[in-house]
Write a protein that holds these residues in place. Structure first.
Motif, PDB file in Angstrom:
ATOM      1  N   MET A  24       5.194  11.466  81.024  1.00 15.52           N
ATOM      2  CA  MET A  24       4.985  11.702  79.590  1.00 15.52           C
ATOM      3  C   MET A  24       3.936  12.792  79.360  1.00 15.52           C
ATOM      4  SD  MET A  24       6.716  10.508  77.181  1.00 15.52           S
ATOM      5  CE  MET A  24       6.639  11.283  75.580  1.00 15.52           C
ATOM      6  N   LEU A  25       2.920  12.841  80.247  1.00 15.92           N
ATOM      7  CA  LEU A  25       1.902  13.903  80.140  1.00 15.92           C
ATOM      8  C   LEU A  25       2.567  15.265  80.311  1.00 15.92           C
ATOM      9  CD1 LEU A  25      -1.147  12.655  82.278  1.00 15.92           C
ATOM     10  CD2 LEU A  25      -0.963  12.786  79.795  1.00 15.92           C
ATOM     11  N   LEU A  76      10.930   1.859  81.394  1.00 17.37           N
ATOM     12  CA  LEU A  76      11.415   3.132  81.950  1.00 17.37           C
ATOM     13  C   LEU A  76      12.509   3.728  81.051  1.00 17.37           C
ATOM     14  CD1 LEU A  76      10.913   4.815  84.510  1.00 17.37           C
ATOM     15  CD2 LEU A  76      12.814   3.637  85.569  1.00 17.37           C
ATOM     16  N   HIS A  77      13.403   2.844  80.593  1.00 19.30           N
ATOM     17  CA  HIS A  77      14.485   3.289  79.711  1.00 19.30           C
ATOM     18  C   HIS A  77      13.911   3.851  78.405  1.00 19.30           C
ATOM     19  CE1 HIS A  77      18.572   2.285  77.628  1.00 19.30           C
ATOM     20  NE2 HIS A  77      18.425   3.566  77.882  1.00 19.30           N
ATOM     21  N   GLU A  78      12.918   3.141  77.857  1.00 20.66           N
ATOM     22  CA  GLU A  78      12.268   3.611  76.622  1.00 20.66           C
ATOM     23  C   GLU A  78      11.599   4.964  76.843  1.00 20.66           C
ATOM     24  OE1 GLU A  78      12.393   2.708  73.454  1.00 20.66           O
ATOM     25  OE2 GLU A  78      13.894   1.357  74.293  1.00 20.66           O
ATOM     26  N   GLU A  79      10.931   5.090  77.990  1.00 20.85           N
ATOM     27  CA  GLU A  79      10.224   6.346  78.298  1.00 20.85           C
ATOM     28  C   GLU A  79      11.215   7.513  78.395  1.00 20.85           C
ATOM     29  OE1 GLU A  79       8.441   7.342  82.312  1.00 20.85           O
ATOM     30  OE2 GLU A  79       9.621   8.952  81.423  1.00 20.85           O
ATOM     31  N   ILE A  80      12.349   7.255  79.011  1.00 23.84           N
ATOM     32  CA  ILE A  80      13.380   8.295  79.148  1.00 23.84           C
ATOM     33  C   ILE A  80      13.861   8.735  77.762  1.00 23.84           C
ATOM     34  CG2 ILE A  80      15.819   8.598  79.826  1.00 23.84           C
ATOM     35  CD1 ILE A  80      14.989   8.224  82.529  1.00 23.84           C
ATOM     36  N   LYS A  81      14.087   7.755  76.878  1.00 24.93           N
ATOM     37  CA  LYS A  81      14.573   8.095  75.539  1.00 24.93           C
ATOM     38  C   LYS A  81      13.504   8.865  74.745  1.00 24.93           C
ATOM     39  CE  LYS A  81      16.351   3.911  74.656  1.00 24.93           C
ATOM     40  NZ  LYS A  81      16.982   2.811  73.952  1.00 24.93           N
ATOM     41  N   ARG A  82      12.245   8.449  74.951  1.00 26.40           N
ATOM     42  CA  ARG A  82      11.139   9.127  74.259  1.00 26.40           C
ATOM     43  C   ARG A  82      11.014  10.565  74.750  1.00 26.40           C
ATOM     44  NH1 ARG A  82       7.229   5.367  75.252  1.00 26.40           N
ATOM     45  NH2 ARG A  82       5.818   6.815  76.247  1.00 26.40           N
ATOM     46  N   ARG A  83      11.186  10.724  76.072  1.00 29.38           N
ATOM     47  CA  ARG A  83      11.085  12.083  76.633  1.00 29.38           C
ATOM     48  C   ARG A  83      12.254  12.952  76.175  1.00 29.38           C
ATOM     49  NH1 ARG A  83      10.280  13.778  82.297  1.00 29.38           N
ATOM     50  NH2 ARG A  83      10.986  11.802  83.149  1.00 29.38           N
ATOM     51  N   LYS A  90      21.047   4.972  79.754  1.00 33.62           N
ATOM     52  CA  LYS A  90      20.866   3.759  80.567  1.00 33.62           C
ATOM     53  C   LYS A  90      21.147   4.081  82.044  1.00 33.62           C
ATOM     54  CE  LYS A  90      21.469  -1.140  80.371  1.00 33.62           C
ATOM     55  NZ  LYS A  90      22.677  -1.793  80.873  1.00 33.62           N
ATOM     56  N   ILE A  91      22.165   4.867  82.272  1.00 32.00           N
ATOM     57  CA  ILE A  91      22.495   5.245  83.654  1.00 32.00           C
ATOM     58  C   ILE A  91      21.370   6.092  84.235  1.00 32.00           C
ATOM     59  CG2 ILE A  91      24.083   6.681  85.046  1.00 32.00           C
ATOM     60  CD1 ILE A  91      26.343   5.568  83.282  1.00 32.00           C
ATOM     61  N   ALA A 128      15.973  14.074  81.499  1.00 35.48           N
ATOM     62  CA  ALA A 128      15.384  13.328  82.611  1.00 35.48           C
ATOM     63  C   ALA A 128      16.397  12.352  83.207  1.00 35.48           C
ATOM     64  CB  ALA A 128      14.167  12.543  82.107  1.00 35.48           C
ATOM     65  N   GLY A 129      16.491  12.352  84.518  1.00 34.98           N
ATOM     66  CA  GLY A 129      17.352  11.390  85.205  1.00 34.98           C
ATOM     67  C   GLY A 129      18.825  11.763  85.241  1.00 34.98           C
ATOM     68  N   SER A 130      19.141  12.982  84.856  1.00 35.95           N
ATOM     69  CA  SER A 130      20.562  13.373  84.843  1.00 35.95           C
ATOM     70  C   SER A 130      21.054  13.702  86.253  1.00 35.95           C
ATOM     71  CB  SER A 130      20.777  14.569  83.916  1.00 35.95           C
ATOM     72  OG  SER A 130      19.877  15.608  84.241  1.00 35.95           O
ATOM     73  N   GLY A 131      20.150  13.712  87.213  1.00 37.79           N
ATOM     74  CA  GLY A 131      20.537  13.968  88.601  1.00 37.79           C
ATOM     75  C   GLY A 131      20.311  15.403  89.023  1.00 37.79           C
ATOM     76  N   LYS A 132      19.705  16.191  88.150  1.00 45.83           N
ATOM     77  CA  LYS A 132      19.490  17.619  88.425  1.00 45.83           C
ATOM     78  C   LYS A 132      18.853  17.898  89.777  1.00 45.83           C
ATOM     79  CE  LYS A 132      16.542  18.413  85.214  1.00 45.83           C
ATOM     80  NZ  LYS A 132      16.257  17.202  84.459  1.00 45.83           N
TER      81      LYS A 132
END
Ligand code: DC
Length: 219
Positions: free
Chosen positions: A94-95, A170-177, A148-149, A10-14
């Motif tokens: 998350m869903l 948001l950062h926590e959610e990204i790591k959880r995902r 973080k980025i 998630a968030g890698s820019g894909k």
């Protein structure tokens, strides 16, 4: 037939990169994450837990989900309604991650994705495109960046859209995902053995897209 598989967390820019590639090469862009997001939204609307596979199965088997295109952009249509904006809400992320771990959900979505990719030149972004959906795709990339980025990018995207978001959450959610998506049993987020890795931490989306486009043009 050109099939470009673009995987990563998630968030890698894909999605930004995939949109540039699709426009420049004049091919279709299929955002497969939107499909899992629509599945998560559907379960929410039905009041069913996304972790309860027995209850989710009949809902997904009968889901009325269509991927359409308007002015070149993907429109995700659930039960006849355009849910393209609704599925972007952080609560749906998350869903989507949880529901996508269910085999019955993946099999159904992968079947739809293979049908679309088999019919036209396209770039698909997701988690398992190169490793599972299209193992024979000629062009495979795995894009990644420091968490973080990635959280900063999501933060910018959401706040620009007018959403109020807490950066740390948001950062926590990204790591959880990341954990959730790469530890599920069936078709987890993984780099296909023959995918090229691109670390996008220090690159703009344009630079990443150009790297891929020149690679594809080389053939
Ligand atoms: O790319 P995205 O953030 O919109 O994806 C939402 C969730 O869907 C993600 O956390 C994992 C899941 N997903 C997946 O399992 N396989 C894909 N090909 C695309 C997304």
């Amino acid at each position: 037939m050109i099939n470009i598989a673009l995987d990563g967390p998630a968030g890698s820019g894909k999605s930004t990169v995939a949109k540039i590639i699709a426009k420049d090469l004049d091919i279709l862009y299929l955002d497969t994450g939107a499909m899992y997001r629509a599945c998560g939204l559907k379960c929410k609307k039905e009041g069913v837990s996304v972790k309860d596979e027995e209850k989710v199965r009949p809902i997904i088997e009968n889901i009325d989900l269509k991927i359409e295109y308007k002015d070149g952009a993907q429109v995700t249509v659930l039960d006849g309604v355009d849910v393209s904006s609704e599925i972007r809400k952080p609560e749906i992320s998350m869903l989507a991650s949880d529901v996508s771990a269910l085999k019955c959900v993946r099999l159904k979505m992968v079947e739809m994705q293979r049908k679309i990719a088999g019919k036209m030149d396209c770039v698909l972004d997701g988690r398992d495109i190169g490793s599972f959906v299209l193992p024979k795709a000629e062009y495979k990339y795995y894009v990644t960046a420091d968490s973080k980025i990635r959280a900063e990018r999501r933060y910018k995207e959401l706040t620009e859209r007018g959403e109020t978001v807490d950066f740390d959450a948001l950062h926590e959610e990204i790591k959880r995902r990341d954990y959730n998506d790469s530890h599920r049993d069936f078709a987890p987020l993984t780099k296909a053995a023959d995918a090229k890795v691109i670390d996008t931490s220090e690159m703009t989306a344009r630079q990443v897209a150009d790297t891929i486009i020149s690679d594809v043009k080389k053939g």
